[in-house]
Scaffold this motif. Structure first.
Motif, short mmCIF file in Angstrom:
data_model
loop_
_atom_site.label_atom_id
_atom_site.label_comp_id
_atom_site.label_asym_id
_atom_site.label_seq_id
_atom_site.Cartn_x
_atom_site.Cartn_y
_atom_site.Cartn_z
N UNK A 283 56.53 4.91 -2.17
CA UNK A 283 57.22 4.15 -3.20
C UNK A 283 56.99 2.66 -3.00
N UNK A 284 56.94 1.94 -4.10
CA UNK A 284 56.79 0.49 -4.08
C UNK A 284 57.87 -0.10 -4.97
N UNK A 285 58.54 -1.12 -4.47
CA UNK A 285 59.54 -1.83 -5.27
C UNK A 285 59.01 -3.24 -5.55
N UNK A 286 59.17 -3.67 -6.78
CA UNK A 286 58.72 -4.99 -7.21
C UNK A 286 59.91 -5.75 -7.79
N UNK A 287 60.16 -6.94 -7.28
CA UNK A 287 61.28 -7.75 -7.75
C UNK A 287 60.74 -9.09 -8.21
N UNK A 288 60.88 -9.35 -9.51
CA UNK A 288 60.39 -10.59 -10.10
C UNK A 288 61.50 -11.64 -10.14
N UNK A 289 61.08 -12.87 -10.12
CA UNK A 289 62.01 -13.98 -10.29
C UNK A 289 61.24 -15.18 -10.84
N UNK A 290 61.98 -16.16 -11.34
CA UNK A 290 61.36 -17.41 -11.75
C UNK A 290 61.26 -17.63 -13.24
N UNK B 245 51.35 -12.26 3.79
CA UNK B 245 52.35 -12.07 4.84
C UNK B 245 53.71 -11.68 4.25
N UNK B 246 53.97 -12.13 3.03
CA UNK B 246 55.25 -11.84 2.39
C UNK B 246 55.12 -10.76 1.32
N UNK B 247 53.90 -10.22 1.13
CA UNK B 247 53.66 -9.25 0.06
C UNK B 247 54.21 -9.77 -1.28
N UNK B 248 53.88 -11.00 -1.55
CA UNK B 248 54.38 -11.65 -2.76
C UNK B 248 53.21 -12.17 -3.58
N UNK B 249 53.30 -11.98 -4.88
CA UNK B 249 52.31 -12.53 -5.80
C UNK B 249 53.01 -13.54 -6.71
N UNK B 250 52.33 -14.63 -6.95
CA UNK B 250 52.88 -15.71 -7.77
C UNK B 250 52.05 -15.90 -9.03
N UNK C 213 56.40 -17.92 -11.52
CA UNK C 213 56.98 -16.59 -11.34
C UNK C 213 56.61 -16.05 -9.96
N UNK C 214 57.54 -15.32 -9.38
CA UNK C 214 57.30 -14.67 -8.09
C UNK C 214 57.57 -13.19 -8.22
N UNK C 215 56.82 -12.41 -7.47
CA UNK C 215 57.02 -10.96 -7.44
C UNK C 215 56.93 -10.52 -5.98
N UNK C 216 58.05 -10.11 -5.45
CA UNK C 216 58.10 -9.65 -4.06
C UNK C 216 57.96 -8.14 -4.04
N UNK C 217 56.95 -7.67 -3.32
CA UNK C 217 56.69 -6.23 -3.23
C UNK C 217 57.15 -5.71 -1.89
N UNK C 218 57.71 -4.52 -1.90
CA UNK C 218 58.11 -3.86 -0.66
C UNK C 218 57.80 -2.37 -0.77
N UNK C 219 57.67 -1.74 0.40
CA UNK C 219 57.37 -0.32 0.41
C UNK C 219 55.93 -0.08 0.84
#
Length: 118
Positions: free
Chosen positions: A1-8, A74-79, A20-26
């Motif tokens: 599973x992958x969780x994606x949380x957007x912000x910005x 390192x943060x599994x984040x896409x901007x 915009x930021x998208x933090x991915x986890x999993x």
């Protein structure tokens, strides 16, 4: 599973900028593409920008030269840095993670609203 949380997302005047930021986890692994899509009212969802696990980027013609996609592995984040925003950029922006190998799968974030006023 992958969780994606957007912000910005938010409201900005034409000519302004947002990031915009998208933090991915999993289970982030393999050969994959992360990116941003958008959907305006009454329109189909469209690609905005993507970046592969190898670092290759792709942009919609409508945003080339104005938007920049980047990652912090390192943060599994896409901007998505959005400059020179136009009213036609108004949409809900969705983050996506699409894994090609192994175990192909795709995941979407919940979306973040971007509104550009004229």
């Amino acid at each position: 599973q992958v969780q994606l949380v957007e912000s910005g997302g938010g409201l900005v005047q034409a000519g302004g900028s947002l990031r915009l930021s998208c933090a991915a986890s999993g289970s982030i692994f393999g050969i994959y593409t992360m990116g941003w899509y958008r959907q305006a009212p009454g329109k189909e969802r469209e690609l905005v920008a993507t970046v592969t696990s190898a670092g290759s980027t792709n942009y919609a013609n409508s945003v080339k030269g104005r938007f920049t996609i980047s990652t912090d592995n390192a943060k599994n984040t896409v901007y998505l840095q959005m400059n020179s925003l136009k009213p036609e950029d108004t949409a809900v922006y969705y983050c996506s993670y699409q894994r090609r190998l192994p175990a192909p799968n795709s995941y979407w974030g919940q979306g973040t609203q971007v509104t550009v006023s004229s």
